[in-house]
Design a protein around this motif. Structure first.
Motif, short mmCIF file in Angstrom:
data_model
loop_
_atom_site.label_atom_id
_atom_site.label_comp_id
_atom_site.label_asym_id
_atom_site.label_seq_id
_atom_site.Cartn_x
_atom_site.Cartn_y
_atom_site.Cartn_z
N VAL A 351 54.29 38.46 79.91
CA VAL A 351 55.94 37.60 80.67
C VAL A 351 56.11 38.79 81.03
N TYR A 352 57.16 39.05 82.07
CA TYR A 352 57.02 39.72 83.17
C TYR A 352 58.84 40.62 82.32
N THR A 353 59.47 39.67 81.31
CA THR A 353 60.92 40.48 81.32
C THR A 353 60.93 41.51 81.31
N TRP A 354 61.89 42.10 80.40
CA TRP A 354 62.42 43.26 80.01
C TRP A 354 62.67 43.07 78.81
N PRO A 355 62.53 43.49 77.13
CA PRO A 355 60.71 44.24 77.43
C PRO A 355 59.47 43.04 77.70
N GLU A 356 58.47 43.83 78.36
CA GLU A 356 57.76 42.72 78.21
C GLU A 356 56.76 42.46 77.66
N VAL A 357 56.42 40.62 77.39
CA VAL A 357 56.44 40.00 76.29
C VAL A 357 54.19 40.36 77.04
N ALA A 358 53.39 40.14 76.37
CA ALA A 358 51.77 40.36 76.81
C ALA A 358 51.25 39.67 74.58
N SER A 359 49.88 39.16 75.18
CA SER A 359 49.57 38.65 74.44
C SER A 359 47.99 38.31 74.73
N VAL A 360 46.94 38.51 73.55
CA VAL A 360 45.57 38.20 73.42
C VAL A 360 44.42 37.70 72.24
N GLY A 361 43.79 37.20 72.62
CA GLY A 361 43.11 36.93 71.30
C GLY A 361 43.64 35.01 70.56
N PHE A 362 44.06 35.21 69.81
CA PHE A 362 44.05 34.10 68.52
C PHE A 362 45.87 34.43 68.30
N THR A 363 46.12 33.29 68.51
CA THR A 363 48.00 33.16 67.83
C THR A 363 47.43 33.15 65.96
N GLU A 364 48.62 33.10 65.41
CA GLU A 364 48.30 33.04 64.37
C GLU A 364 47.98 31.40 63.91
N GLU A 365 48.96 30.13 64.57
CA GLU A 365 48.43 29.19 64.43
C GLU A 365 47.53 28.68 65.18
N GLN A 366 47.32 29.36 65.52
CA GLN A 366 45.34 28.87 65.84
C GLN A 366 44.45 28.87 64.70
N LEU A 367 44.79 30.26 64.18
CA LEU A 367 43.79 31.23 62.96
C LEU A 367 44.18 29.64 61.56
N LYS A 368 45.30 29.41 61.37
CA LYS A 368 45.85 28.97 60.55
C LYS A 368 44.88 27.08 60.93
N GLU A 369 44.98 27.15 62.06
CA GLU A 369 44.51 25.06 62.05
C GLU A 369 42.63 25.70 62.12
N LYS A 370 41.90 26.73 62.45
CA LYS A 370 40.43 27.06 62.27
C LYS A 370 40.58 27.53 60.61
N GLY A 371 41.29 27.20 60.18
CA GLY A 371 41.04 27.79 58.65
C GLY A 371 40.37 29.26 58.41
N VAL A 372 40.76 30.09 59.35
CA VAL A 372 40.33 31.40 59.60
C VAL A 372 41.16 32.46 58.42
N LYS A 373 40.50 32.93 57.46
CA LYS A 373 41.26 33.70 57.12
C LYS A 373 41.74 35.16 57.64
N TYR A 374 42.83 35.97 58.26
CA TYR A 374 43.63 36.49 58.37
C TYR A 374 43.97 37.48 57.60
N LYS A 375 44.14 38.20 58.27
CA LYS A 375 45.03 39.66 57.61
C LYS A 375 46.30 40.04 58.74
N THR A 376 47.53 40.31 58.57
CA THR A 376 48.03 40.94 59.25
C THR A 376 48.95 42.10 59.69
N GLY A 377 49.33 42.76 60.94
CA GLY A 377 49.45 43.89 60.80
C GLY A 377 50.98 44.14 61.68
N GLN A 378 52.07 44.92 61.62
CA GLN A 378 52.83 44.82 62.45
C GLN A 378 54.03 46.12 62.52
N PHE A 379 54.05 46.41 63.19
CA PHE A 379 54.72 47.93 63.88
C PHE A 379 56.23 47.27 64.65
#
Length: 467
Positions: A351-379
């Motif tokens: 999304v080319y607003t400012w700030p810009e938004v970009a995403s690739v791969g699975f979202t947390e919602e999708q991973l939860k739905e699939k039952g995949v155990k994951y860890k998160t890092g945010q900065f």
């Protein structure tokens, strides 16, 4: 005239397919119904909208941040006519560039509306009413999409408009009412909000950019509210009428209350629909899906008619220019006997607003739905030295990694130059990198991309350096 490949449509998918076919030694023609090449993206989509986004961002910064930078300006104003003229010049340069590439690669560009006579024969109806018939061993349908609307709304293209008309307005709206809180609407809404318009967004879902990571939507909502945009989330539009210079939009609140807004323009941005009109698909036994009017294809992007392929917005998947480009290359190489691949999960969204938004791969919602155990890092960008220097501290980078293997499963970011930074995530994920792999790669300092490394550090051992 006999060709190896005929491409119908010269948007990002079509012109890339034509060029790649020609590079592979295939005699190629590309049919385009409009006077210029490039389709929606170059003419009335990606390129002109980014030109206006950049122009409006320059103005907004001049009005709101230049003084802090030590730059004093007097009598700042918008020359909207010049802004639109510059946008048109950018478009002209890009579309003429496609014409040059066609000539360079010896591709026959044919202006007119192409339709099937049979699976190897295309009739081209010219603007002057004349017709031309050409034949090809393989046909690639790349006719793209058009703005969709709501069945009870009449688009008059003057006061109730689509994204196409929003790119050629003669004035900055006083009050722009935006129906739809997706990518296209928010980009154009932010353009006019920066230029001084009051912008009201009515969205049926309870969040903006609803197909992306929920955290991105929440952060973007905060940023756009600071810009002065107002939002009615979870509200259902029931009608829009124009009378003179005034537009009235009626809608229902989540509790069923009747509401209305009055403005001078209403931008309807509720998505796009595949453009398959007048293709003569019935002449070769092809039908389109009822929902979205898309053409069904197999894993090779070939339709049920052998030798007829379809790519881009007219087939399944996200309606993205770069997805169409990848598919254009894929089909060209398939026709040439190669074995290309596309990982659809690794096609980024931006999304080319400012700030810009970009995403690739699975979202947390999708991973939860699939039952995949994951860890998160945010900065957060507020901890980035480069972002502080440029006064672009809104947003964050979030990395999702497999809890056991540390493989990166998704990257979601909102911040300065996120549209460019997401490429690092795509490359890492194409090679199935772990979060630790990214942390071990040197990142220049100070840069925005250090935020990606820090988020990976947070995901790997919860050890980011700068927070």
């Amino acid at each position: 005239m006999q060709y190896d490949v005929i491409v119908i449509g010269s948007g990002p998918g079509g012109y890339v397919a034509a060029i790649r076919c020609a590079q592979l030694g295939l005699k190629t023609a590309c049919i385009e119904k409009y006077p210029t090449y490039g389709g929606t993206c170059l003419n009335v989509g990606c390129i002109p909208s980014k030109a206006l986004l950049d122009s409006s961002e320059h103005y907004y910064n001049a009005a709101h941040t230049f003084k802090t930078h030590g730059i004093n300006l007097d009598n700042l104003s918008v020359n909207f006519e010049q802004m639109i003229a510059r946008k048109s010049q950018v478009v002209a340069e890009n579309t003429s560039g496609i014409a040059y590439l066609f000539k360079k690669n010896k591709i026959d560009g044919i202006q007119g509306v192409g339709s099937f006579v049979d699976k190897n024969t295309i009739k081209v109806k010219k603007e002057d009413g004349s017709e031309q018939t050409i034949t090809g061993k393989n046909i690639i349908i790349a006719t793209g999409s058009k703005p969709s609307s709501l069945p009870f709304l009449k688009i008059d293209k003057k006061r109730i408009i689509t994204s196409t008309e929003a790119l050629t307005l003669k004035e900055v709206p006083k009050h722009l009412i935006l129906i739809g809180g997706g990518v296209i609407g928010l980009e154009l809404g932010s353009v006019y909000a920066r230029l001084g318009a009051k912008v009201s967004v009515i969205e049926y879902m309870d969040s903006i950019i609803p197909t992306m990571d929920k955290g991105l939507g929440r952060e973007l909502l905060k940023v756009l509210k600071k810009l002065g945009m107002e939002f009615y989330l979870g509200h259902k539009v029931t009608g829009a009428t124009a009378e003179g210079d005034e537009v009235t939009v009626t809608f229902d609140s989540p509790k069923g209350e009747k509401m209305e807004l009055k403005g001078d323009y209403c931008l309807v941005a509720v998505g796009r629909v595949a453009y398959t009109d007048n293709l003569g698909l019935e002449n070769i036994g092809l039908t389109v899906e009822e929902r979205g009017r898309k053409i069904t294809v197999d894993e090779h992007l070939e339709t049920s008619v052998k030798g007829v392929y379809a790519i881009g917005d007219v087939v399944r998947g996200a309606m993205l220019a770069h997805k169409a480009e990848d598919e254009g290359t894929f089909v060209a190489e398939t026709i040439a006997g190669q074995k290309p691949h596309i990982n659809y999960n690794l096609i980024p969204g931006v999304v080319y607003t400012w700030p810009e938004v970009a995403s690739v791969g699975f979202t947390e919602e999708q991973l939860k739905e699939k039952g995949v155990k994951y860890k998160t890092g945010q900065f957060p960008f507020k901890a980035s030295g480069r972002a502080r220097a440029s006064m672009d501290t809104d947003g964050f980078v979030k990395v999702l990694a497999d809890a056991t293997t540390d493989e990166i499963l998704g990257v979601h970011m909102i911040g300065p130059r996120a549209a460019d930074m997401i490429a690092e995530a795509v490359i890492a994920m194409e090679f199935r990198a772990s979060a630790e792999d990214v942390t071990r790669a040197s990142h220049a300092h100070p840069t925005y991309t250090e935020a990606m490394r820090e988020a990976c550090l947070a995901a790997t051992e919860n050890r980011p350096i700068h927070i």
